[in-house]
Design an enzyme around this catalytic site. Structure first.
Site, short mmCIF file in Angstrom:
data_model
loop_
_atom_site.label_atom_id
_atom_site.label_comp_id
_atom_site.label_asym_id
_atom_site.label_seq_id
_atom_site.Cartn_x
_atom_site.Cartn_y
_atom_site.Cartn_z
N ARG A 97 0.83 -1.22 0.00
CA ARG A 97 0.00 0.00 0.00
C ARG A 97 0.86 1.26 0.00
O ARG A 97 0.48 2.28 -0.57
CB ARG A 97 -0.93 0.00 1.21
CG ARG A 97 -2.07 -1.00 1.10
CD ARG A 97 -3.05 -0.86 2.26
NE ARG A 97 -4.07 -1.89 2.22
CZ ARG A 97 -5.24 -1.78 1.56
NH1 ARG A 97 -5.50 -0.67 0.91
NH2 ARG A 97 -6.11 -2.77 1.56
N GLU A 103 -1.12 -8.49 4.23
CA GLU A 103 -2.53 -8.57 4.60
C GLU A 103 -3.07 -9.94 4.21
O GLU A 103 -2.87 -10.41 3.09
CB GLU A 103 -3.35 -7.49 3.89
CG GLU A 103 -2.93 -6.08 4.26
CD GLU A 103 -3.74 -5.02 3.51
OE1 GLU A 103 -4.86 -5.34 3.05
OE2 GLU A 103 -3.23 -3.89 3.37
N GLU A 133 -10.53 -2.63 -5.14
CA GLU A 133 -9.87 -1.65 -4.26
C GLU A 133 -8.56 -1.18 -4.88
O GLU A 133 -8.22 0.00 -4.85
CB GLU A 133 -9.62 -2.26 -2.88
CG GLU A 133 -9.03 -1.25 -1.90
CD GLU A 133 -8.76 -1.85 -0.53
OE1 GLU A 133 -8.32 -1.09 0.35
OE2 GLU A 133 -8.97 -3.06 -0.34
N ASP A 175 -13.92 4.84 -12.36
CA ASP A 175 -14.41 6.21 -12.20
C ASP A 175 -13.38 7.17 -12.80
O ASP A 175 -12.67 7.87 -12.11
CB ASP A 175 -14.64 6.52 -10.72
CG ASP A 175 -15.34 7.86 -10.53
OD1 ASP A 175 -16.25 8.17 -11.32
OD2 ASP A 175 -14.96 8.61 -9.61
N HIS A 234 -19.04 0.00 1.75
CA HIS A 234 -17.86 -0.79 1.38
C HIS A 234 -17.83 -0.81 -0.15
O HIS A 234 -18.41 -1.68 -0.78
CB HIS A 234 -17.96 -2.21 1.93
CG HIS A 234 -18.01 -2.27 3.43
ND1 HIS A 234 -16.91 -2.03 4.23
CD2 HIS A 234 -19.04 -2.52 4.29
CE1 HIS A 234 -17.24 -2.15 5.50
NE2 HIS A 234 -18.54 -2.44 5.56
N CYS A 290 -15.69 -1.56 -2.30
CA CYS A 290 -15.05 -2.69 -2.99
C CYS A 290 -16.03 -3.84 -3.19
O CYS A 290 -15.81 -4.71 -4.02
CB CYS A 290 -13.85 -3.19 -2.19
SG CYS A 290 -12.62 -1.90 -2.02
#
Length: 736
Positions: A383, A412, A423, A480, A702, A704
């Protein structure tokens, strides 16, 4: 011919199968032809099989599509002499008076005589409807057709007695049975143009006649098609759409007849659909010549094709092009965006499977243990280094880009069931499109991003964005992203990556309209310059130069050699504006856009792209702006709620009553985008979950998983208030 007339008298059920048999019979007896003017011996023209017809839609696999408008305005072909027309003096007013008298008296003789005479031959059609019998009207600008009279006559036709309507059809058959020798005259083309508008052809009982009319029009020369295209663009919007709808219905009912016994067997009329598609291509060409177009490009879609074997159509087209086998892919304007998405996804799946299978075979041949991960494009990122890691991963795994995407965030736990992939897309796009990142400039006036023209050493991040867009299409993710339409036009220039790497890519013809969609204020200024009535050179004092600020330094660029020494004048201002627009949208961002182009095509390289319009690429990447919240309500899933619960009923009452702007905000809040996937709201898999928190809390999303967590609010007023606050104040993508 008497036999045909009796068939017409016996009614609609079998009248045109008689016509079909009759056509076959007279074609077999052609050798014994005698006096050409004898109605008992008229024959169908010797039309070649439809496979040999001149192509209206050139092979779309050519690198450059040639517009039907590229022919010179007046072709040098010899114009055959027009035979003298009979003198017909009836006016619109005379005809309307005759119809009114017939309605009140019940005596339709005058009207019947008019229809019988008018439609008896192509000459008579011209005598009735040509604006001036003595003028040739042989230019593309004016068909010479009295459109008002044609419309009045056709509008009245369906309300006349059956014998009147049958007499028209008999006349049409007469005209179609005429044996043609030599090229068509402009009067012939006028007759075809008028006959196409006959509303009787909406009735399936007339389809045999309609099919022969379409076949003759499809068989005309390219020069004749050129005239029909230009004349068609003068038809009113309502009538134009009726013509297109009639042709689409003809194709649909031939594919899936409600009553198969109404039509000849499919094996005997394989030319019906190709002929209709060719004529539709003429109307599509006419529609594309006008800006704005007469009707939307989506009005040419035939949704019936969503239910046929599209991959067979696609493979036929890939294998045979436009040679000897018909495919709807030769006429991509007929195929809906939903059907095109199916073709693209299945094509990509087959490519993914092929690549994955090859990986598996390679492993086995080297006696290595197969690993299921090799079937996927596995992207592992931190990330904290999202962009650089993503760039490295996609560069290293370039051979795997067509495999199914799976994303893992380092450190993760968790399997990617689609949420992590989405995501990853959302986070990457939010970071790359941030103004501080400097890759794209956001234009507030047009609400869209455009490529920064700043020079840099490495354009790999633009390639990454292109690859992201390609991966989104292949993996059914709606992004988007707000690029102007011009971007998608450039992305298909050309639609297939050229083999020669020296060939320019991403360069297309751009206009002031394209600039308006990105920088409306600048475009308005240039438009003012074009219409300025004073002395441009003295009042504007401009040269063929552009000035741009780059990292605080003003730099100048010449729009043409020695441009700094060439003043802009009243005479050359059009050239100046065109060069300015071309500089801004093509030349100044060439390296950035070329990297973006190659990134997109590194994932999406497929002949299926040739089927797409730029607008359709945008819908595949970003989704459709058309919202249908009732459809969303029907497809929503619930967790902890029932659809009959009071809170849920309040929710839909509120949402269905929202303005379009608030509905878009809700969709953006819950899914990360205010647009809808190509498959519609059902493809969102939208879920509302019960949030076991205090009703003082706002809703949570949420994005995602396209999931909205809704506390059990006790009143509609409270729900509406909290929902509006939540969706109106969510930052970024509302990620959690």
């Amino acid at each position: 011919f008497c036999h045909l007339g009796q068939g017409l008298e016996r009614g609609a059920k079998n009248q045109f199968s008689t016509f079909s048999n009759f056509i076959t019979t007279i074609n077999q007896k052609k050798e014994g032809i005698g006096n050409r003017n004898s109605p008992t011996q008229l024959v169908m023209p010797n039309i070649k099989n439809v496979r040999d017809l001149p192509p209206i839609c050139l092979d779309v696999r050519q690198k450059q599509r040639i517009s039907i408008d590229t022919l010179p305005q007046e072709l040098k072909a010899p114009i055959p002499p027009e035979p003298p027309l009979p003198i017909r003096t009836k006016t619109v007013k005379d005809f309307q008076d005759d119809v009114e008298k017939a309605k009140s008296s019940g005596d339709w003789k005058a009207v019947h005589d008019f229809y019988t005479t008018t439609f008896d031959s192509f000459l008579e059609i011209n005598a009735a409807f040509k604006k001036d019998a003595n003028s040739p009207f042989n230019t593309i600008e004016d068909s010479g057709i009295n459109a008002k009279f044609v419309n009045v006559v056709y509008d009245a036709l369906l309300n006349t007695p059956q014998d009147v309507q049958k007499s028209v059809l008999k006349g049409v058959i007469n005209g179609l049975l005429q044996e043609w020798t030599g090229p068509r005259t402009k009067d012939d083309l006028r007759a075809y143009c008028i006959l196409l508008q006959n509303p009787q052809f909406s009735n399936t009982s007339t389809y045999v006649i309609y099919a022969h009319l379409l076949r003759q029009i499809a068989a005309l020369t390219e020069a004749d098609h050129h005239f029909l295209v230009h004349w068609s663009k003068k038809i009113s919007q309502t009538r134009f759409k009726q013509l297109v709808d009639r042709l689409l219905q003809f194709i649909s009912l031939r594919l899936f007849p409600a009553k198969p016994e109404e039509f000849p067997p499919m094996v005997k009329c394989t030319w019906w659909i190709p002929s209709a598609a060719k004529v539709l291509a003429l109307f599509n060409a006419a529609n594309c010549l006008i800006s704005p177009p007469i009707i939307s490009y989506t009005d040419f879609y035939n949704s019936t094709l969503d239910h046929i074997d599209l991959m067979e159509e696609y493979h036929n087209w890939q294998c045979y092009g436009n040679s000897h086998r018909f495919s709807f892919c030769q006429y991509p304007f007929i195929i809906s965006i939903a059907a095109k998405k199916v073709i693209i996804q299945r094509d990509s799946e087959q490519q993914m499977i092929s690549i994955a299978r090859q990986s598996l075979v390679d492993k086995v041949s080297r006696r290595q243990k197969p690993d299921m991960n090799m079937l996927f494009l596995n992207v592992k990122v931190r990330r904290t280094h999202l962009v650089s890691d993503s760039l490295d991963e996609l560069a290293r795994k370039r051979a795997d880009l067509k495999k199914k995407l799976k994303v893992t965030f380092v450190g993760e736990a968790g399997l990617d069931m689609g949420g992590l992939t989405k995501e990853w897309f959302l986070l990457l796009i939010r970071q790359i499109f941030h103004p501080d990142y400097g890759m794209f400039t956001y234009h507030k006036d047009s609400h869209c991003h455009w490529f920064s023209s700043f020079k840099c050493d490495n354009y790999s991040e633009f390639r990454l964005i292109g690859a992201l867009m390609g991966l989104a299409v292949y993996n059914s993710i709606t992004l988007d992203i707000r690029f102007p339409p011009c971007c998608y036009k450039k992305l298909l220039s050309p639609p297939i990556v050229p083999c020669d790497h020296n060939t320019l890519v991403g360069i297309c013809d751009v206009t002031l309209d394209d600039l308006f969609q990105i920088m409306p204020e600048l475009a308005h200024g240039l438009s003012e310059l074009l219409s300025y009535e004073g002395n441009v050179e003295e009042d504007f004092y401009s040269t063929f130069q552009v000035f741009q600020e780059e990292f605080g330094v003003i730099k100048s660029y010449n729009l043409k050699p020695n441009g700094d020494k060439i003043p802009v004048t009243n005479q050359n201002r059009k050239e100046y504006v065109q060069l300015y627009v071309d500089f801004l949208l093509n030349k100044s961002i060439y390296k950035q856009f070329a990297a973006f182009y190659y990134g997109f095509h590194s994932v999406c390289a497929s002949y299926a792209l040739l089927l797409l319009r730029p607008e359709e690429v945008e819908i595949l990447v970003c989704g459709s702006p058309e919202l249908d919240m009732s459809a969303l309500q029907r497809s929503t899933q619930y967790e902890g709620y029932q659809k009959t619960d009071l809170t849920i009923r309040y929710f839909w009452d509120v949402v269905l009553g929202f303005s379009l702007d608030l509905q878009k905000k809700l969709l953006h809040f819950a899914t990360g985008s205010d647009r809808v996937p190509v498959g519609g709201m059902a493809d969102l898999n939208f879920k509302i979950s019960k949030s076991e928190t205090s009703t003082n809390w706002l809703p949570v999303a949420h994005t995602c998983f396209n999931q909205l967590c809704l506390p059990p609010y006790k009143s509609k007023k409270e729900l509406k208030q909290k929902l509006i606050i939540g969706i109106s104040n969510a930052e970024g993508f509302g990620l959690e």
